[in-house]
Design an enzyme around this catalytic site. Sequence first.
Site, mmCIF file in Angstrom:
data_model
loop_
_atom_site.group_PDB
_atom_site.id
_atom_site.type_symbol
_atom_site.label_atom_id
_atom_site.label_comp_id
_atom_site.label_asym_id
_atom_site.label_seq_id
_atom_site.Cartn_x
_atom_site.Cartn_y
_atom_site.Cartn_z
ATOM 1 N N GLU A 92 1.499 -7.198 12.978
ATOM 2 C CA GLU A 92 1.450 -5.963 13.282
ATOM 3 C C GLU A 92 0.509 -5.547 11.870
ATOM 4 O O GLU A 92 0.475 -5.570 10.603
ATOM 5 C CB GLU A 92 2.785 -5.206 12.322
ATOM 6 C CG GLU A 92 2.827 -3.891 11.856
ATOM 7 C CD GLU A 92 3.981 -3.667 11.224
ATOM 8 O OE1 GLU A 92 5.078 -4.404 11.515
ATOM 9 O OE2 GLU A 92 4.077 -2.486 10.494
ATOM 10 N N ARG A 102 -3.459 0.888 7.294
ATOM 11 C CA ARG A 102 -3.821 1.599 5.246
ATOM 12 C C ARG A 102 -4.737 1.242 4.568
ATOM 13 O O ARG A 102 -4.755 1.886 3.868
ATOM 14 C CB ARG A 102 -2.559 0.862 4.491
ATOM 15 C CG ARG A 102 -1.526 0.877 4.565
ATOM 16 C CD ARG A 102 -0.046 -0.009 4.135
ATOM 17 N NE ARG A 102 0.740 0.099 5.037
ATOM 18 C CZ ARG A 102 1.192 -0.748 4.449
ATOM 19 N NH1 ARG A 102 1.856 -1.377 3.389
ATOM 20 N NH2 ARG A 102 3.218 -0.499 4.924
ATOM 21 N N LYS A 155 13.323 -0.234 13.847
ATOM 22 C CA LYS A 155 12.731 -1.702 12.527
ATOM 23 C C LYS A 155 13.688 -0.666 10.960
ATOM 24 O O LYS A 155 13.744 0.790 11.346
ATOM 25 C CB LYS A 155 11.584 -1.092 11.697
ATOM 26 C CG LYS A 155 10.953 -1.795 10.683
ATOM 27 C CD LYS A 155 9.341 -1.533 10.758
ATOM 28 C CE LYS A 155 8.910 -0.970 8.870
ATOM 29 N NZ LYS A 155 7.425 -0.490 8.989
HETATM 30 C C1 3PG Z 1 5.357 -3.267 4.634
HETATM 31 O O1 3PG Z 1 5.134 -1.277 5.049
HETATM 32 O O2 3PG Z 1 4.352 -3.212 2.796
HETATM 33 C C2 3PG Z 1 6.415 -3.993 5.310
HETATM 34 O O3 3PG Z 1 7.284 -3.508 5.210
HETATM 35 C C3 3PG Z 1 5.720 -5.166 4.207
HETATM 36 O O4 3PG Z 1 6.849 -5.479 3.075
HETATM 37 P P1 3PG Z 1 6.963 -6.289 2.359
HETATM 38 O O5 3PG Z 1 5.560 -6.924 1.285
HETATM 39 O O6 3PG Z 1 8.415 -6.178 1.634
HETATM 40 O O7 3PG Z 1 7.577 -7.370 3.513
#
Ligand code: 3PG
Length: 220
Positions: free
Chosen positions: A50, A54, A138
């Site tokens: 994934e 961003r 999710k």
């Molecule tokens: C995110 O969107 O950043 C994910 O949920 C990852 O979260 P994490 O950094 O707590 O694993």
Amino acid sequence: MDVTLDVSGHLTALQVMRDAPVIPVIVLTDVRQAVLLARALVAGGIRMLEVTLRTPQALACIEAIAREVPEAVAGAGTVRSAADAQACAMAGARFAVSPGYTHAVGQACRDAGLPLLPGVATGSEIMMAQEDGLSALKFFPALQAGGPAMLKAWSGPFGDVRFCPTGGVTMANAAEFLALSNVVCVGGSWLTPAEALARGDWAQVTALAQQACQLIRSNA
Ligand code: 3PG
């Protein structure tokens, strides 16, 4: 990874979730790094990736992985609009993950042929996603929104839904989530620490992926 799964064709969201115990949530700013990182994760047994939308380079990184690492399956995360869905499909993303759910994002993913793992945190959001035929979801942000206790509570009324809890999941608490009957895999950023990426420490990424693949799932 599930070696019996042919990843060259269309995948369902459930197949994406079932392939390994963890879907890595990845933030990338460099196309070359993207390719090396994808290879390191595949070497550790994880190929459903994934890549979050961003950074300005995210789409180029998805494109590079799709082109140069055919044994990986590049997906897009942080898909928040129909335009995001279209853009990531054009870049070669094979699945989409969103932090929440709207019918517009669901429709755009269907139109683009992208399996979607939509983020949900409430019963109403689960019902909205189910109205659109989605039942591999999710749970986000998993730890903050109720953790394993919330998933246990949902297993009654939403017994037909399968979850990928993401957000606050780590190697230390992943097993607790994966033991639940309605959890197929978890998502998390811990397989791709920013410091390891900055150093180009691909061996560490491979080791973290291998360790994640040892996690036991009760419901894969
Ligand atoms: C995110 O969107 O950043 C994910 O949920 C990852 O979260 P994490 O950094 O707590 O694993």
